[in-house]
Design a protein around this motif. Structure first.
Motif, PDB file in Angstrom:
ATOM      1  N   ILE A  84    -123.121  24.499 -40.231  1.00 43.44           N
ATOM      2  CA  ILE A  84    -123.587  23.386 -39.969  1.00 43.44           C
ATOM      3  C   ILE A  84    -122.591  21.966 -40.091  1.00 43.44           C
ATOM      4  O   ILE A  84    -122.643  20.973 -40.154  1.00 43.44           O
ATOM      5  CB  ILE A  84    -124.604  22.741 -40.896  1.00 43.44           C
ATOM      6  N   GLU A  85    -121.377  22.719 -40.188  1.00 44.28           N
ATOM      7  CA  GLU A  85    -120.063  21.665 -39.697  1.00 44.28           C
ATOM      8  C   GLU A  85    -119.715  20.904 -41.102  1.00 44.28           C
ATOM      9  O   GLU A  85    -118.989  20.067 -41.139  1.00 44.28           O
ATOM     10  CB  GLU A  85    -119.960  21.052 -38.585  1.00 44.28           C
ATOM     11  N   ASP A  86    -120.240  21.523 -42.199  1.00 43.82           N
ATOM     12  CA  ASP A  86    -119.710  20.820 -43.559  1.00 43.82           C
ATOM     13  C   ASP A  86    -118.311  21.315 -43.693  1.00 43.82           C
ATOM     14  O   ASP A  86    -118.145  22.512 -43.912  1.00 43.82           O
ATOM     15  CB  ASP A  86    -120.799  21.134 -44.763  1.00 43.82           C
ATOM     16  N   GLU A  87    -117.236  20.337 -44.102  1.00 39.93           N
ATOM     17  CA  GLU A  87    -115.993  20.667 -44.320  1.00 39.93           C
ATOM     18  C   GLU A  87    -115.809  21.823 -45.607  1.00 39.93           C
ATOM     19  O   GLU A  87    -116.485  21.521 -46.560  1.00 39.93           O
ATOM     20  CB  GLU A  87    -114.983  19.760 -44.159  1.00 39.93           C
ATOM     21  N   ILE A  88    -115.265  22.836 -45.524  1.00 43.28           N
ATOM     22  CA  ILE A  88    -114.870  23.711 -46.820  1.00 43.28           C
ATOM     23  C   ILE A  88    -113.443  23.701 -47.414  1.00 43.28           C
ATOM     24  O   ILE A  88    -113.364  23.362 -48.573  1.00 43.28           O
ATOM     25  CB  ILE A  88    -115.379  25.172 -46.541  1.00 43.28           C
ATOM     26  N   GLU A  89    -112.666  24.076 -46.346  1.00 43.83           N
ATOM     27  CA  GLU A  89    -111.086  24.066 -46.808  1.00 43.83           C
ATOM     28  C   GLU A  89    -110.330  23.710 -45.444  1.00 43.83           C
ATOM     29  O   GLU A  89    -110.480  24.117 -44.519  1.00 43.83           O
ATOM     30  CB  GLU A  89    -110.838  25.318 -47.580  1.00 43.83           C
ATOM     31  N   THR A  90    -109.180  23.230 -45.755  1.00 45.79           N
ATOM     32  CA  THR A  90    -108.161  23.165 -44.688  1.00 45.79           C
ATOM     33  C   THR A  90    -107.286  24.236 -44.852  1.00 45.79           C
ATOM     34  O   THR A  90    -106.660  24.793 -45.589  1.00 45.79           O
ATOM     35  CB  THR A  90    -107.112  21.770 -45.059  1.00 45.79           C
ATOM     36  N   ILE A  91    -106.978  24.717 -43.565  1.00 50.28           N
ATOM     37  CA  ILE A  91    -106.311  25.931 -43.282  1.00 50.28           C
ATOM     38  C   ILE A  91    -104.778  25.530 -42.973  1.00 50.28           C
ATOM     39  O   ILE A  91    -104.876  24.666 -41.864  1.00 50.28           O
ATOM     40  CB  ILE A  91    -106.794  26.723 -42.260  1.00 50.28           C
ATOM     41  N   PRO A  92    -103.752  25.967 -43.499  1.00 52.12           N
ATOM     42  CA  PRO A  92    -102.508  25.691 -43.126  1.00 52.12           C
ATOM     43  C   PRO A  92    -102.236  25.791 -41.926  1.00 52.12           C
ATOM     44  O   PRO A  92    -102.561  26.747 -41.025  1.00 52.12           O
ATOM     45  CB  PRO A  92    -101.668  26.342 -44.065  1.00 52.12           C
ATOM     46  N   GLY A  93    -101.444  24.679 -41.022  1.00 47.88           N
ATOM     47  CA  GLY A  93    -101.025  25.186 -39.795  1.00 47.88           C
ATOM     48  C   GLY A  93    -101.211  23.826 -38.704  1.00 47.88           C
ATOM     49  O   GLY A  93    -102.008  23.271 -38.946  1.00 47.88           O
ATOM     50  N   ASN A  94    -100.476  23.839 -37.652  1.00 41.20           N
ATOM     51  CA  ASN A  94    -100.685  22.731 -36.790  1.00 41.20           C
ATOM     52  C   ASN A  94     -99.761  23.280 -35.459  1.00 41.20           C
ATOM     53  O   ASN A  94     -99.373  24.545 -35.453  1.00 41.20           O
ATOM     54  CB  ASN A  94    -100.387  21.293 -36.988  1.00 41.20           C
ATOM     55  N   GLY A  95     -99.945  22.648 -34.486  1.00 41.62           N
ATOM     56  CA  GLY A  95     -99.113  23.077 -33.356  1.00 41.62           C
ATOM     57  C   GLY A  95    -100.248  23.677 -32.153  1.00 41.62           C
ATOM     58  O   GLY A  95    -101.256  23.495 -32.730  1.00 41.62           O
ATOM     59  N   ASN A  96     -99.565  24.407 -31.266  1.00 41.35           N
ATOM     60  CA  ASN A  96    -100.759  25.165 -30.245  1.00 41.35           C
ATOM     61  C   ASN A  96    -100.948  26.516 -30.554  1.00 41.35           C
ATOM     62  O   ASN A  96    -101.544  27.037 -30.108  1.00 41.35           O
ATOM     63  CB  ASN A  96    -100.223  24.764 -29.008  1.00 41.35           C
ATOM     64  N   VAL A  97    -100.242  26.965 -31.754  1.00 42.86           N
ATOM     65  CA  VAL A  97    -100.571  28.502 -32.267  1.00 42.86           C
ATOM     66  C   VAL A  97    -100.954  28.299 -33.614  1.00 42.86           C
ATOM     67  O   VAL A  97    -100.224  27.673 -34.527  1.00 42.86           O
ATOM     68  CB  VAL A  97     -99.277  29.591 -32.043  1.00 42.86           C
ATOM     69  N   ILE A  98    -102.344  28.823 -33.900  1.00 44.80           N
ATOM     70  CA  ILE A  98    -102.595  28.784 -35.304  1.00 44.80           C
ATOM     71  C   ILE A  98    -103.003  29.981 -35.764  1.00 44.80           C
ATOM     72  O   ILE A  98    -103.481  30.740 -35.025  1.00 44.80           O
ATOM     73  CB  ILE A  98    -103.860  27.651 -35.592  1.00 44.80           C
ATOM     74  N   ASN A  99    -102.900  30.253 -37.145  1.00 45.71           N
ATOM     75  CA  ASN A  99    -103.353  31.554 -37.507  1.00 45.71           C
ATOM     76  C   ASN A  99    -104.541  31.277 -38.560  1.00 45.71           C
ATOM     77  O   ASN A  99    -104.519  30.487 -39.517  1.00 45.71           O
ATOM     78  CB  ASN A  99    -102.006  32.215 -38.547  1.00 45.71           C
ATOM     79  N   VAL A 100    -105.685  31.903 -38.376  1.00 45.39           N
ATOM     80  CA  VAL A 100    -106.863  31.867 -39.083  1.00 45.39           C
ATOM     81  C   VAL A 100    -107.363  33.216 -39.972  1.00 45.39           C
ATOM     82  O   VAL A 100    -107.188  34.215 -39.370  1.00 45.39           O
ATOM     83  CB  VAL A 100    -107.769  31.206 -38.371  1.00 45.39           C
ATOM     84  N   PRO A 101    -107.727  33.101 -41.175  1.00 42.26           N
ATOM     85  CA  PRO A 101    -108.215  34.471 -41.963  1.00 42.26           C
ATOM     86  C   PRO A 101    -109.657  34.717 -41.359  1.00 42.26           C
ATOM     87  O   PRO A 101    -110.351  33.686 -41.483  1.00 42.26           O
ATOM     88  CB  PRO A 101    -107.962  33.952 -43.358  1.00 42.26           C
ATOM     89  N   LEU A 102    -109.867  35.933 -41.429  1.00 44.79           N
ATOM     90  CA  LEU A 102    -111.202  36.173 -40.795  1.00 44.79           C
ATOM     91  C   LEU A 102    -111.893  37.302 -41.748  1.00 44.79           C
ATOM     92  O   LEU A 102    -110.826  38.496 -42.160  1.00 44.79           O
ATOM     93  CB  LEU A 102    -111.524  36.844 -39.422  1.00 44.79           C
TER      94      LEU A 102
END
Length: 82
Positions: free
Chosen positions: A52-70
């Motif tokens: 429901i789009e409540d913010e949980i945590e900021t993921i490090p990264g910016n720019g046009n390539v990002i890495n996200v954990p799954l």
């Protein structure tokens, strides 16, 4: 684009509360992983949210390539602040 063919981009939409972009990824292989996402625009900040789009945590990264954990079999939602 997404670096892993076994991760599905299941949602792209405008956030409910502001003008940021929401994406939802689904991990289909059953393995914990970090996925690289290449975007057409630069991102200033990436925030993991719940469904429901409540913010949980900021993921490090910016720019046009990002890495996200799954996590394995995870359905994860991220807010991209452009």
């Amino acid at each position: 684009s997404i670096s892993d063919p076994l991760v599905s981009l299941s949602l792209v939409k405008k956030a409910d509360a502001d003008n940021h972009l929401i994406i939802r990824l689904t991990e289909m292989e059953g393995k914990d992983k970090t996925v690289q996402i290449t975007l057409p625009a630069e991102v200033k900040k990436v925030v993991r949210t719940n469904l429901i789009e409540d913010e949980i945590e900021t993921i490090p990264g910016n720019g046009n390539v990002i890495n996200v954990p799954l996590g394995h079999h995870a359905i994860e939602t991220f807010k991209l602040i452009l």
